[in-house]
Design a protein around this motif. Structure first.
Motif, PDB file in Angstrom:
ATOM      1  N   ALA A  23      40.856  37.113  41.128  1.00  0.00           N
ATOM      2  CA  ALA A  23      41.689  38.161  40.553  1.00  0.00           C
ATOM      3  C   ALA A  23      43.084  38.355  41.111  1.00  0.00           C
ATOM      4  O   ALA A  23      43.290  38.386  42.297  1.00  0.00           O
ATOM      5  CB  ALA A  23      40.938  39.475  40.684  1.00  0.00           C
ATOM      6  N   CYS A  24      44.024  38.535  40.255  1.00  0.00           N
ATOM      7  CA  CYS A  24      45.354  39.051  40.593  1.00  0.00           C
ATOM      8  C   CYS A  24      46.125  38.231  41.614  1.00  0.00           C
ATOM      9  O   CYS A  24      46.008  38.469  42.801  1.00  0.00           O
ATOM     10  CB  CYS A  24      45.269  40.490  41.083  1.00  0.00           C
ATOM     11  N   ASN A  34      43.666  37.771  35.617  1.00  0.00           N
ATOM     12  CA  ASN A  34      43.769  39.158  36.031  1.00  0.00           C
ATOM     13  C   ASN A  34      42.427  39.863  36.050  1.00  0.00           C
ATOM     14  O   ASN A  34      42.360  41.096  36.017  1.00  0.00           O
ATOM     15  CB  ASN A  34      44.707  39.919  35.074  1.00  0.00           C
ATOM     16  N   LYS A  36      38.560  41.052  37.521  1.00  0.00           N
ATOM     17  CA  LYS A  36      38.126  41.644  38.788  1.00  0.00           C
ATOM     18  C   LYS A  36      36.916  40.908  39.322  1.00  0.00           C
ATOM     19  O   LYS A  36      36.126  40.338  38.569  1.00  0.00           O
ATOM     20  CB  LYS A  36      37.787  43.124  38.583  1.00  0.00           C
ATOM     21  N   LYS A 109      38.830  45.992  44.531  1.00  0.00           N
ATOM     22  CA  LYS A 109      39.055  45.766  43.109  1.00  0.00           C
ATOM     23  C   LYS A 109      39.523  44.346  42.839  1.00  0.00           C
ATOM     24  O   LYS A 109      39.332  43.809  41.750  1.00  0.00           O
ATOM     25  CB  LYS A 109      40.078  46.768  42.583  1.00  0.00           C
ATOM     26  N   SER A 110      40.153  43.716  43.815  1.00  0.00           N
ATOM     27  CA  SER A 110      40.590  42.332  43.666  1.00  0.00           C
ATOM     28  C   SER A 110      40.685  41.670  45.029  1.00  0.00           C
ATOM     29  O   SER A 110      40.750  42.347  46.056  1.00  0.00           O
ATOM     30  CB  SER A 110      41.948  42.267  42.961  1.00  0.00           C
TER      31      SER A 110
END
Length: 223
Positions: A23-24, A34, A36, A109-110
């Motif tokens: 993620a991210c 993008n 999670k 979250k990431s």
């Protein structure tokens, strides 16, 4: 007790599921995922230890932070070779390993560092490995030691890092109960793994793991 299977022996996942783990923030310019990380939508609230990482002003690279819990530590022996290029490879190799363990041990979250320091087959292997811990509802605590670390510069600009991992002081922890399993023989040969990692430098100047080969219980790592 071997708290971590070899990277390439972890449970299989689809490529899409694995890539969502990172993620991210991709390691190469083309990466734009993008999603999670599965099972990690909120911070666990545990205390974390921020690992040293050079600021952009020091090496020109804007790096993501990597933070491990206070009860998780990776010890790297032989971090300096005297060759600036080899030292840079080893430094990013350390960050790669720490990024994997951050994804395993820290609910967030990431985990942008995971894809920042790995790509291709190595990213898929790391993703399968991380996901295997979530599927089993386990994490780990203690210390993992990396030794006999050697860098070989390859034709075409890539590098190979060979090293041993010692898990004799690392223990499995149940995510739900928090119980740590300290059973098992601390001298078990299954706690020693030999690794060979291909590292490639991307356009941002980051050495990324591109492929990882592992050999559990290797005689190369017995002392």
């Amino acid at each position: 007790m071997n708290r971590r299977p070899t990277l390439l022996a972890a449970a299989a996942l689809t490529a899409a599921a694995v890539l969502s783990l990172s993620a991210c923030g991709g390691g190469d310019d083309e990466s734009k995922d993008n999603d999670k990380i599965a099972g990690a939508d909120s911070d666990s609230g545990s205390k974390k230890r921020e690992l040293p990482s050079p600021k952009a002003s020091e090496d020109g690279v804007d790096r993501p932070e990597i933070k491990l819990p206070k009860d998780v530590e990776n010890v790297f022996e032989g971090g300096k070779t005297g060759d600036s290029k080899k030292d840079a490879v080893l430094a990013d190799h350390e960050r790669m390993l720490n990024s994997i363990d951050e994804a395993i041990t820290v609910h967030a979250k990431s985990h942008p560092a995971l894809k920042f320091y790995s790509k291709g087959d190595a990213l898929l292997s790391a993703g399968r490995y991380v996901e295997s811990f979530y599927k089993a509802d386990t994490t780990w605590v203690g210390e993992t030691r990396y030794f006999n670390r050697e860098v070989t510069l390859l034709k075409g600009g890539a590098a190979a890092v060979t090293y041993c991992g010692d898990d004799t002081k690392a223990y499995s922890k149940d995510r739900k109960t928090g119980k740590v399993d300290r059973s098992g023989d601390s001298d078990d040969s299954n706690d020693f793994t030999f690794y060979n990692t291909r590292m490639e430098k991307n356009s941002k100047g980051v050495w990324q793991a591109a492929r990882i080969i592992s050999d559990e219980s290797s005689e190369k790592c017995q002392r």
